[in-house]
Design a protein around this motif. Structure first.
Motif, PDB file in Angstrom:
ATOM      1  N   VAL A   7       0.854  -1.181   0.000  1.00 49.23           N
ATOM      2  CA  VAL A   7       0.000   0.000   0.000  1.00 49.23           C
ATOM      3  C   VAL A   7       0.891   1.233   0.000  1.00 49.23           C
ATOM      4  O   VAL A   7       1.842   1.311   0.777  1.00 49.23           O
ATOM      5  N   PRO A   8       0.608   2.222  -0.864  1.00 48.57           N
ATOM      6  CA  PRO A   8       1.494   3.369  -1.014  1.00 48.57           C
ATOM      7  C   PRO A   8       1.541   4.324   0.169  1.00 48.57           C
ATOM      8  O   PRO A   8       2.447   5.126   0.272  1.00 48.57           O
ATOM      9  N   ASP A   9       0.602   4.214   1.091  1.00 45.41           N
ATOM     10  CA  ASP A   9       0.455   5.205   2.149  1.00 45.41           C
ATOM     11  C   ASP A   9       0.247   4.487   3.488  1.00 45.41           C
ATOM     12  O   ASP A   9      -0.554   3.551   3.577  1.00 45.41           O
ATOM     13  N   LEU A  16      -6.627  -0.475   5.908  1.00 43.68           N
ATOM     14  CA  LEU A  16      -6.811  -1.796   5.312  1.00 43.68           C
ATOM     15  C   LEU A  16      -6.647  -2.887   6.365  1.00 43.68           C
ATOM     16  O   LEU A  16      -7.428  -3.848   6.394  1.00 43.68           O
ATOM     17  N   ILE A  17      -5.691  -2.743   7.239  1.00 40.45           N
ATOM     18  CA  ILE A  17      -5.481  -3.733   8.302  1.00 40.45           C
ATOM     19  C   ILE A  17      -6.711  -3.830   9.193  1.00 40.45           C
ATOM     20  O   ILE A  17      -7.170  -4.920   9.531  1.00 40.45           O
ATOM     21  N   ALA A  30       0.988  -2.704  10.878  1.00 36.04           N
ATOM     22  CA  ALA A  30       1.817  -1.976   9.911  1.00 36.04           C
ATOM     23  C   ALA A  30       3.136  -1.597  10.575  1.00 36.04           C
ATOM     24  O   ALA A  30       3.165  -1.193  11.732  1.00 36.04           O
ATOM     25  N   GLN A  31       4.204  -1.719   9.823  1.00 34.49           N
ATOM     26  CA  GLN A  31       5.526  -1.355  10.327  1.00 34.49           C
ATOM     27  C   GLN A  31       5.799   0.100   9.999  1.00 34.49           C
ATOM     28  O   GLN A  31       5.871   0.474   8.844  1.00 34.49           O
ATOM     29  N   ASP A  32       5.882   0.923  11.026  1.00 32.61           N
ATOM     30  CA  ASP A  32       6.228   2.319  10.810  1.00 32.61           C
ATOM     31  C   ASP A  32       7.737   2.427  10.738  1.00 32.61           C
ATOM     32  O   ASP A  32       8.464   1.577  11.212  1.00 32.61           O
ATOM     33  N   GLY A  46       6.126   0.869  -1.037  1.00 34.26           N
ATOM     34  CA  GLY A  46       4.883   0.785  -0.282  1.00 34.26           C
ATOM     35  C   GLY A  46       5.022   0.032   1.021  1.00 34.26           C
ATOM     36  O   GLY A  46       6.036  -0.589   1.312  1.00 34.26           O
ATOM     37  N   VAL A  47       3.946   0.108   1.783  1.00 34.62           N
ATOM     38  CA  VAL A  47       3.876  -0.565   3.082  1.00 34.62           C
ATOM     39  C   VAL A  47       3.352  -1.978   2.835  1.00 34.62           C
ATOM     40  O   VAL A  47       2.257  -2.148   2.299  1.00 34.62           O
ATOM     41  N   PRO A  48       4.113  -2.995   3.213  1.00 36.87           N
ATOM     42  CA  PRO A  48       3.643  -4.369   2.989  1.00 36.87           C
ATOM     43  C   PRO A  48       2.555  -4.754   3.978  1.00 36.87           C
ATOM     44  O   PRO A  48       2.624  -4.419   5.159  1.00 36.87           O
TER      45      PRO A  48
END
Length: 73
Positions: A7-9, A16-17, A30-32, A46-48
């Motif tokens: 995810v790009p953002d 989404l999670i 999500a990994q910040d 993107g954020v996996p």
């Protein structure tokens, strides 16, 4: 864990999670971190979004549909 989407953002990734959890899936938080706008040449941009392997196939389909709806604004 298996990556089902990128995810790009980070905000969209968190949304989404939450949505996937509402449907009974178990995505990893999500990994910040990292630098915004920097791509990783090995792993991509993107954020996996990661889920357990046994959920990946069904979750990938749902995530794609949810992302379409979320990005249709």
């Amino acid at each position: 864990m298996e990556i089902i989407a990128r995810v790009p953002d980070a905000t969209l990734a968190r949304s989404l999670i939450v949505a996937l959890r509402a449907y009974g899936f178990h995505p990893e938080d999500a990994q910040d971190g990292g630098l915004p706008g920097i791509t990783d040449p090995i792993f991509g941009r993107g954020v996996p979004i990661r889920v357990p392997e046994e959920e990946a196939e069904d979750c990938r389909v749902l995530a794609a549909e949810l992302l379409k709806e979320m990005q249709a604004r």
